[in-house]
Design a protein around this motif. Structure first.
Motif, PDB file in Angstrom:
ATOM      1  N   LEU A  57       0.869  -1.167   0.000  1.00 34.50           N
ATOM      2  CA  LEU A  57       0.000   0.000   0.000  1.00 34.50           C
ATOM      3  C   LEU A  57       0.910   1.222   0.000  1.00 34.50           C
ATOM      4  O   LEU A  57       1.887   1.250   0.749  1.00 34.50           O
ATOM      5  N   VAL A  58       0.604   2.191  -0.841  1.00 36.95           N
ATOM      6  CA  VAL A  58       1.347   3.447  -0.885  1.00 36.95           C
ATOM      7  C   VAL A  58       0.344   4.573  -0.667  1.00 36.95           C
ATOM      8  O   VAL A  58      -0.601   4.716  -1.439  1.00 36.95           O
ATOM      9  N   TYR A  59       0.552   5.356   0.394  1.00 37.59           N
ATOM     10  CA  TYR A  59      -0.340   6.467   0.718  1.00 37.59           C
ATOM     11  C   TYR A  59       0.378   7.773   0.418  1.00 37.59           C
ATOM     12  O   TYR A  59       1.432   8.061   0.992  1.00 37.59           O
ATOM     13  N   LYS A  60      -0.193   8.574  -0.489  1.00 34.23           N
ATOM     14  CA  LYS A  60       0.384   9.866  -0.847  1.00 34.23           C
ATOM     15  C   LYS A  60      -0.560  10.971  -0.402  1.00 34.23           C
ATOM     16  O   LYS A  60      -1.755  10.925  -0.670  1.00 34.23           O
ATOM     17  N   SER A  61       0.003  11.945   0.284  1.00 33.74           N
ATOM     18  CA  SER A  61      -0.772  13.100   0.749  1.00 33.74           C
ATOM     19  C   SER A  61       0.201  14.269   0.874  1.00 33.74           C
ATOM     20  O   SER A  61       1.331  14.192   0.400  1.00 33.74           O
ATOM     21  N   ALA A  62      -0.231  15.328   1.552  1.00 31.15           N
ATOM     22  CA  ALA A  62       0.648  16.470   1.790  1.00 31.15           C
ATOM     23  C   ALA A  62       1.791  16.070   2.731  1.00 31.15           C
ATOM     24  O   ALA A  62       2.844  16.686   2.723  1.00 31.15           O
ATOM     25  N   ASN A  63       1.578  15.036   3.535  1.00 29.92           N
ATOM     26  CA  ASN A  63       2.613  14.513   4.430  1.00 29.92           C
ATOM     27  C   ASN A  63       3.544  13.602   3.638  1.00 29.92           C
ATOM     28  O   ASN A  63       3.249  13.256   2.496  1.00 29.92           O
ATOM     29  N   PRO A  64       4.636  13.169   4.249  1.00 32.29           N
ATOM     30  CA  PRO A  64       5.526  12.239   3.537  1.00 32.29           C
ATOM     31  C   PRO A  64       4.792  10.966   3.105  1.00 32.29           C
ATOM     32  O   PRO A  64       3.883  10.492   3.784  1.00 32.29           O
ATOM     33  N   THR A  65       5.187  10.411   1.969  1.00 33.61           N
ATOM     34  CA  THR A  65       4.583   9.198   1.434  1.00 33.61           C
ATOM     35  C   THR A  65       4.883   8.016   2.339  1.00 33.61           C
ATOM     36  O   THR A  65       5.990   7.874   2.844  1.00 33.61           O
ATOM     37  N   ILE A  66       3.868   7.170   2.542  1.00 34.27           N
ATOM     38  CA  ILE A  66       4.018   5.972   3.372  1.00 34.27           C
ATOM     39  C   ILE A  66       3.863   4.755   2.462  1.00 34.27           C
ATOM     40  O   ILE A  66       2.912   4.669   1.691  1.00 34.27           O
ATOM     41  N   ARG A  67       4.790   3.818   2.572  1.00 35.99           N
ATOM     42  CA  ARG A  67       4.728   2.581   1.804  1.00 35.99           C
ATOM     43  C   ARG A  67       4.924   1.425   2.780  1.00 35.99           C
ATOM     44  O   ARG A  67       5.892   1.399   3.535  1.00 35.99           O
ATOM     45  N   ARG A  68       3.984   0.478   2.763  1.00 35.88           N
ATOM     46  CA  ARG A  68       4.091  -0.680   3.649  1.00 35.88           C
ATOM     47  C   ARG A  68       3.247  -1.822   3.122  1.00 35.88           C
ATOM     48  O   ARG A  68       2.431  -1.637   2.224  1.00 35.88           O
ATOM     49  N   GLU A  69       3.468  -3.002   3.684  1.00 36.50           N
ATOM     50  CA  GLU A  69       2.663  -4.151   3.296  1.00 36.50           C
ATOM     51  C   GLU A  69       1.238  -3.955   3.782  1.00 36.50           C
ATOM     52  O   GLU A  69       1.001  -3.276   4.783  1.00 36.50           O
TER      53      GLU A  69
END
Length: 132
Positions: A57-69
């Motif tokens: 899962l990759v979450y993109k927003s105004a905050n830093p991008t988060i990538r995790r299982e």
């Protein structure tokens, strides 16, 4: 010369994403690729997205991008959330006054305008523990 023509044609074909109606069958076509993006476009013009690629899962927003299982339970939660917004779909799109969702992969795109507020997406992000 021939190589550049082939590359140009390939780029044009890839960029031709078909827009589909927000039906369960059409959304399942997108999910079947196991490589898709779920975007949330806010009234103020900003966009957040959840992308799914090979069990990540990759979450993109105004905050830093988060990538995790991603876990199976999270997949069920996201599917339930998407089903709820599809059930509340409205055919009226006015981006200045409505938030809206886009579910897409390289071949298809579905636009969903739910009759609900932004906090539903924010609740999903909070439940998935993606906000910092």
């Amino acid at each position: 010369m021939r190589k550049s023509i082939i590359v140009t044609v390939a780029i044009i074909l890839v960029s031709c994403v078909r827009s589909l109606e927000p039906t369960p069958n059409n959304i399942n076509k997108i999910f079947a690729s196991k490589d898709f993006t779920f975007e949330f476009h806010k009234k103020n013009g900003t966009c957040e997205s959840l992308s799914f690629r090979n069990d990540y899962l990759v979450y993109k927003s105004a905050n830093p991008t988060i990538r995790r299982e991603i876990t199976y339970d999270e997949v069920l939660l996201i599917n339930d959330f998407i089903q709820k917004i599809v059930n509340k779909h409205s055919t009226v799109l006015d981006p200045e006054h409505n938030s809206y969702y886009v579910i897409k992969n390289t071949a298809y795109k579905v636009l969903i305008v739910p009759k609900q507020e932004e906090f539903y997406f924010e609740a999903l992000i909070k439940t998935l523990k993606l906000n910092k």
